[in-house]
Scaffold this motif. Sequence first.
Motif, PDB file in Angstrom:
ATOM      1  N   LEU A   5      63.220   0.054  29.475  1.00 12.34           N
ATOM      2  CA  LEU A   5      62.129   0.163  28.504  1.00 12.34           C
ATOM      3  C   LEU A   5      60.594  -0.067  29.292  1.00 12.34           C
ATOM      4  CD1 LEU A   5      60.923   1.127  25.744  1.00 12.34           C
ATOM      5  CD2 LEU A   5      61.392  -0.934  24.886  1.00 12.34           C
ATOM      6  N   PHE A   6      60.659  -1.236  29.914  1.00  8.73           N
ATOM      7  CA  PHE A   6      59.563  -1.525  30.598  1.00  8.73           C
ATOM      8  C   PHE A   6      59.106  -0.487  31.569  1.00  8.73           C
ATOM      9  CE2 PHE A   6      57.802  -3.578  34.426  1.00  8.73           C
ATOM     10  CZ  PHE A   6      56.856  -4.141  34.136  1.00  8.73           C
ATOM     11  N   GLU A   7      59.918   0.053  32.415  1.00 11.37           N
ATOM     12  CA  GLU A   7      59.570   1.231  33.102  1.00 11.37           C
ATOM     13  C   GLU A   7      59.309   2.455  32.652  1.00 11.37           C
ATOM     14  OE1 GLU A   7      62.608   0.094  36.916  1.00 11.37           O
ATOM     15  OE2 GLU A   7      63.540   1.080  35.135  1.00 11.37           O
ATOM     16  N   ASN A  13      51.027  -1.872  33.803  1.00 12.00           N
ATOM     17  CA  ASN A  13      49.690  -1.194  33.417  1.00 12.00           C
ATOM     18  C   ASN A  13      49.961  -0.353  32.195  1.00 12.00           C
ATOM     19  OD1 ASN A  13      48.531  -2.097  35.760  1.00 12.00           O
ATOM     20  ND2 ASN A  13      48.758  -0.306  37.049  1.00 12.00           N
ATOM     21  N   GLY A  14      51.020   0.288  31.983  1.00 13.23           N
ATOM     22  CA  GLY A  14      51.167   1.091  30.675  1.00 13.23           C
ATOM     23  C   GLY A  14      51.281   0.196  29.510  1.00 13.23           C
ATOM     24  N   ILE A  15      51.890  -0.811  29.656  1.00  9.39           N
ATOM     25  CA  ILE A  15      52.003  -1.683  28.547  1.00  9.39           C
ATOM     26  C   ILE A  15      50.600  -2.356  28.401  1.00  9.39           C
ATOM     27  CG2 ILE A  15      53.001  -4.154  27.513  1.00  9.39           C
ATOM     28  CD1 ILE A  15      55.795  -3.211  28.861  1.00  9.39           C
ATOM     29  N   ASN A  17      48.017  -0.770  28.563  1.00  8.28           N
ATOM     30  CA  ASN A  17      46.968   0.091  27.915  1.00  8.28           C
ATOM     31  C   ASN A  17      47.374   0.352  26.514  1.00  8.28           C
ATOM     32  OD1 ASN A  17      45.620   1.047  30.404  1.00  8.28           O
ATOM     33  ND2 ASN A  17      46.965   2.718  31.034  1.00  8.28           N
ATOM     34  N   ILE A  18      48.646   0.489  26.369  1.00  6.04           N
ATOM     35  CA  ILE A  18      49.157   0.276  24.995  1.00  6.04           C
ATOM     36  C   ILE A  18      48.754  -0.731  24.057  1.00  6.04           C
ATOM     37  CG2 ILE A  18      51.680   0.334  23.520  1.00  6.04           C
ATOM     38  CD1 ILE A  18      52.735   1.659  26.148  1.00  6.04           C
ATOM     39  N   VAL A  19      48.645  -2.010  24.681  1.00  3.87           N
ATOM     40  CA  VAL A  19      48.076  -3.158  23.925  1.00  3.87           C
ATOM     41  C   VAL A  19      46.806  -2.593  23.715  1.00  3.87           C
ATOM     42  CG1 VAL A  19      47.715  -5.697  24.081  1.00  3.87           C
ATOM     43  CG2 VAL A  19      49.817  -4.735  24.754  1.00  3.87           C
ATOM     44  N   ASP A  20      46.175  -2.471  24.837  1.00  4.30           N
ATOM     45  CA  ASP A  20      44.442  -2.291  24.269  1.00  4.30           C
ATOM     46  C   ASP A  20      44.438  -1.218  23.345  1.00  4.30           C
ATOM     47  OD1 ASP A  20      43.733  -4.101  26.278  1.00  4.30           O
ATOM     48  OD2 ASP A  20      43.377  -2.557  27.732  1.00  4.30           O
ATOM     49  N   ASP A  21      45.087  -0.167  23.440  1.00  8.29           N
ATOM     50  CA  ASP A  21      44.831   0.851  22.341  1.00  8.29           C
ATOM     51  C   ASP A  21      45.484   0.447  21.027  1.00  8.29           C
ATOM     52  OD1 ASP A  21      43.987   2.759  24.174  1.00  8.29           O
ATOM     53  OD2 ASP A  21      45.827   3.593  24.696  1.00  8.29           O
ATOM     54  N   THR A  22      46.305  -0.244  20.916  1.00  7.23           N
ATOM     55  CA  THR A  22      46.863  -1.026  19.711  1.00  7.23           C
ATOM     56  C   THR A  22      45.926  -1.694  19.020  1.00  7.23           C
ATOM     57  OG1 THR A  22      49.273  -0.609  20.245  1.00  7.23           O
ATOM     58  CG2 THR A  22      48.636  -2.166  18.509  1.00  7.23           C
ATOM     59  N   VAL A  23      45.331  -2.739  19.800  1.00  5.54           N
ATOM     60  CA  VAL A  23      44.310  -3.676  19.214  1.00  5.54           C
ATOM     61  C   VAL A  23      43.014  -2.869  18.471  1.00  5.54           C
ATOM     62  CG1 VAL A  23      42.700  -5.375  19.712  1.00  5.54           C
ATOM     63  CG2 VAL A  23      44.917  -5.406  20.626  1.00  5.54           C
ATOM     64  N   HIS A  52      48.984 -12.612  25.990  1.00  9.29           N
ATOM     65  CA  HIS A  52      50.433 -13.074  25.588  1.00  9.29           C
ATOM     66  C   HIS A  52      51.252 -11.793  24.951  1.00  9.29           C
ATOM     67  CE1 HIS A  52      50.129 -17.392  25.918  1.00  9.29           C
ATOM     68  NE2 HIS A  52      49.061 -17.292  25.117  1.00  9.29           N
ATOM     69  N   THR A  53      50.570 -10.860  24.430  1.00  9.52           N
ATOM     70  CA  THR A  53      51.171  -9.402  23.841  1.00  9.52           C
ATOM     71  C   THR A  53      51.838  -8.763  25.082  1.00  9.52           C
ATOM     72  OG1 THR A  53      49.924  -9.551  21.941  1.00  9.52           O
ATOM     73  CG2 THR A  53      51.163  -7.607  22.263  1.00  9.52           C
TER      74      THR A  53
END
Length: 124
Positions: A5-7, A13-15, A17-23, A52-53
Amino acid sequence: MTNTLFERLGGTNGISNIVDDTVENHMNNPEVNARFLPFKNKPDHLAIIKQHTIDFFSAGSGGDAKYKGKDMITAHTGMNISSTEYMHVMDDIFTALDKNNIDEVSKKDVLAILWSLKGMIISK
């Protein structure tokens, strides 16, 4: 061989971006933004929360990151997060996954993880 799932989320980098967009989604969501907007004035604290996220999700999805934050119960105790708020947060996460072109199978895997954390976060 199947990718982790990480890949599938694009690695660190992908995670990130997802965290930035989620916040950003949380800050624009009137149902939960009161919990997130105060961090706009605390960018150093927000950066720690985001890291941390990222580490938590990276470690839990097959990456090699080491999560050094609090466990979910300790981190959310005293916040009294409602089931409705949790669902809004999940919606914001899925909006971020869509924005980052995450496939349906990976989104289902993320949903399973989020659902498994629900009891550790709601009404603590």
